[in-house]
Design a protein around this motif. Structure first.
Motif, PDB file in Angstrom:
ATOM      1  N   GLN A  25       0.847  -1.196   0.000  1.00 38.38           N
ATOM      2  CA  GLN A  25       0.000   0.000   0.000  1.00 38.38           C
ATOM      3  C   GLN A  25       0.879   1.241   0.000  1.00 38.38           C
ATOM      4  N   VAL A  26       0.601   2.144  -0.924  1.00 37.88           N
ATOM      5  CA  VAL A  26       1.351   3.399  -1.006  1.00 37.88           C
ATOM      6  C   VAL A  26       0.651   4.410  -0.102  1.00 37.88           C
ATOM      7  N   ASN A  27       1.141   4.535   1.125  1.00 39.81           N
ATOM      8  CA  ASN A  27       0.554   5.477   2.072  1.00 39.81           C
ATOM      9  C   ASN A  27       0.910   6.916   1.726  1.00 39.81           C
ATOM     10  N   LYS A  28       2.136   7.086   1.186  1.00 39.43           N
ATOM     11  CA  LYS A  28       2.587   8.423   0.771  1.00 39.43           C
ATOM     12  C   LYS A  28       3.640   8.238  -0.310  1.00 39.43           C
ATOM     13  N   GLY A  29       3.363   8.778  -1.494  1.00 39.73           N
ATOM     14  CA  GLY A  29       4.275   8.600  -2.612  1.00 39.73           C
ATOM     15  C   GLY A  29       5.584   9.343  -2.464  1.00 39.73           C
ATOM     16  N   GLY A  30       5.557  10.499  -1.831  1.00 43.50           N
ATOM     17  CA  GLY A  30       6.754  11.301  -1.653  1.00 43.50           C
ATOM     18  C   GLY A  30       7.071  12.157  -2.866  1.00 43.50           C
ATOM     19  N   GLU A  31       8.258  12.724  -2.871  1.00 41.43           N
ATOM     20  CA  GLU A  31       8.716  13.604  -3.954  1.00 41.43           C
ATOM     21  C   GLU A  31       9.897  12.969  -4.659  1.00 41.43           C
ATOM     22  N   LYS A  32       9.886  12.969  -5.990  1.00 39.30           N
ATOM     23  CA  LYS A  32      10.944  12.325  -6.764  1.00 39.30           C
ATOM     24  C   LYS A  32      12.154  13.254  -6.924  1.00 39.30           C
ATOM     25  N   ILE A  33      13.352  12.673  -6.729  1.00 36.75           N
ATOM     26  CA  ILE A  33      14.594  13.390  -6.996  1.00 36.75           C
ATOM     27  C   ILE A  33      15.459  12.512  -7.902  1.00 36.75           C
ATOM     28  N   VAL A  34      16.461  13.122  -8.549  1.00 40.90           N
ATOM     29  CA  VAL A  34      17.348  12.400  -9.465  1.00 40.90           C
ATOM     30  C   VAL A  34      18.792  12.667  -9.059  1.00 40.90           C
ATOM     31  N   ASP A  35      19.588  11.596  -9.022  1.00 38.48           N
ATOM     32  CA  ASP A  35      20.999  11.685  -8.664  1.00 38.48           C
ATOM     33  C   ASP A  35      21.841  11.247  -9.864  1.00 38.48           C
ATOM     34  N   TYR A  36      23.026  11.837 -10.006  1.00 41.75           N
ATOM     35  CA  TYR A  36      23.927  11.530 -11.124  1.00 41.75           C
ATOM     36  C   TYR A  36      25.020  10.572 -10.665  1.00 41.75           C
ATOM     37  N   HIS A  37      25.277   9.532 -11.463  1.00 37.75           N
ATOM     38  CA  HIS A  37      26.312   8.542 -11.155  1.00 37.75           C
ATOM     39  C   HIS A  37      27.126   8.237 -12.403  1.00 37.75           C
ATOM     40  N   THR A  38      28.298   7.656 -12.189  1.00 36.61           N
ATOM     41  CA  THR A  38      29.013   7.001 -13.284  1.00 36.61           C
ATOM     42  C   THR A  38      29.268   5.558 -12.860  1.00 36.61           C
ATOM     43  N   LEU A  93      -6.538  -2.401   8.273  1.00 34.81           N
ATOM     44  CA  LEU A  93      -5.675  -1.556   9.097  1.00 34.81           C
ATOM     45  C   LEU A  93      -5.916  -0.072   8.871  1.00 34.81           C
ATOM     46  N   SER A  94      -6.521   0.288   7.742  1.00 39.37           N
ATOM     47  CA  SER A  94      -6.947   1.674   7.462  1.00 39.37           C
ATOM     48  C   SER A  94      -5.807   2.683   7.505  1.00 39.37           C
ATOM     49  N   TYR A  95      -4.652   2.321   6.935  1.00 39.81           N
ATOM     50  CA  TYR A  95      -3.556   3.275   6.844  1.00 39.81           C
ATOM     51  C   TYR A  95      -3.773   4.279   5.720  1.00 39.81           C
ATOM     52  N   GLY A  96      -4.578   3.909   4.726  1.00 39.86           N
ATOM     53  CA  GLY A  96      -4.878   4.803   3.619  1.00 39.86           C
ATOM     54  C   GLY A  96      -3.901   4.684   2.470  1.00 39.86           C
ATOM     55  N   GLY A  97      -4.438   4.710   1.247  1.00 34.79           N
ATOM     56  CA  GLY A  97      -3.586   4.652   0.068  1.00 34.79           C
ATOM     57  C   GLY A  97      -3.963   3.514  -0.857  1.00 34.79           C
ATOM     58  N   GLN A  98      -3.536   3.618  -2.109  1.00 33.13           N
ATOM     59  CA  GLN A  98      -3.844   2.607  -3.113  1.00 33.13           C
ATOM     60  C   GLN A  98      -3.040   1.339  -2.854  1.00 33.13           C
ATOM     61  N   ILE A  99      -3.651   0.185  -3.130  1.00 34.30           N
ATOM     62  CA  ILE A  99      -3.061  -1.116  -2.838  1.00 34.30           C
ATOM     63  C   ILE A  99      -2.770  -1.858  -4.142  1.00 34.30           C
ATOM     64  N   PHE A 100      -1.584  -2.471  -4.218  1.00 31.71           N
ATOM     65  CA  PHE A 100      -1.163  -3.264  -5.376  1.00 31.71           C
ATOM     66  C   PHE A 100      -0.876  -4.677  -4.869  1.00 31.71           C
TER      67      PHE A 100
END
Length: 215
Positions: free
Chosen positions: A66-79, A162-169
């Motif tokens: 269950q996705v209770n909170k998706g959050g914010e996406k960030i991107v990191d650079y790697h080699t 449990l009623s945490y809230g959010g979409q379930i997969f």
């Protein structure tokens, strides 16, 4: 079969990646089944070379997240060096990559199985054999993984109770199913090879949504 459901929770930065050989390592909108199996395998002390043991464990479980909170996406650079090409061959040299992460994400996992299996998994996640992380080693756990155990044998419905809230997969259909997806994240007998599976998407009950809107 006498079953129960283990409930786990994670919070913080996560990176449950999608399969790709591209320079852009994207993350899924919900934790993949293969990543959850990796988490459980690490807790039980199953190493990457013990792939048969991980596959056998996977076959005994039904999983929902269950996705209770998706959050914010960030991107990191790697080699990276000695990377794998799209055809599967290891190539020498250096290659730039961009890796996505979710910040402030919150997920709840439900793992349903025979009670004896759940007892073993509960002990493992409370006292894991290996260090646990959320998809990548740069995403450590920020809270105890274990939440509770419930008697509901359907993992999707256990999350709803449990009623945490959010979409379930979920591996299996649950109440208030709204969609069906096809995802390649099923653990197979072959290392690093994943099979397609059907994912059942379940939403919050309409009456609960109406109550939240009214509040």
């Amino acid at each position: 079969m006498d079953t129960s459901t283990l409930i786990l929770k994670t919070e913080g930065m996560s990176a449950y990646g999608l399969q790709t050989f591209d320079v852009h390592r994207r993350v899924s909108h919900f934790p993949t089944r293969s990543a959850i199996m990796g988490l459980l395998g690490a807790a039980k002390g199953i190493s990457r070379s013990q792939h048969q043991a991980l596959f056998e464990l996977s076959e005994r479980l039904q999983i929902a997240v269950q996705v209770n909170k998706g959050g914010e996406k960030i991107v990191d650079y790697h080699t990276v060096q000695n990377f794998r090409s799209p055809v599967g061959k290891i190539q020498t040299g250096t290659k730039p990559t961009y890796r996505e992460y979710w910040c402030d994400s919150e997920y709840t996992f439900a793992i349903s199985a025979e009670k004896s299996v759940i007892v073993e998994l509960q002990k493992a996640v409370i006292s894991p054999a290996f260090t646990l992380f959320q998809g990548r080693k740069s995403c450590p756990l920020t809270r105890p993984l274990f939440e509770t155990v419930c008697e509901e044998g359907n993992p999707a419905n256990a999350l709803k109770l449990l009623s945490y809230g959010g979409q379930i997969f979920s591996d299996v259909s649950g109440d208030n199913q709204v969609a069906v997806l096809q995802v390649r994240d099923q653990t197979t007998v072959n290392p690093r090879k994943f099979a397609m599976r059907t994912v059942f998407v379940c939403a919050e009950p309409n009456n609960q949504i109406e109550q939240e809107v009214a509040i």
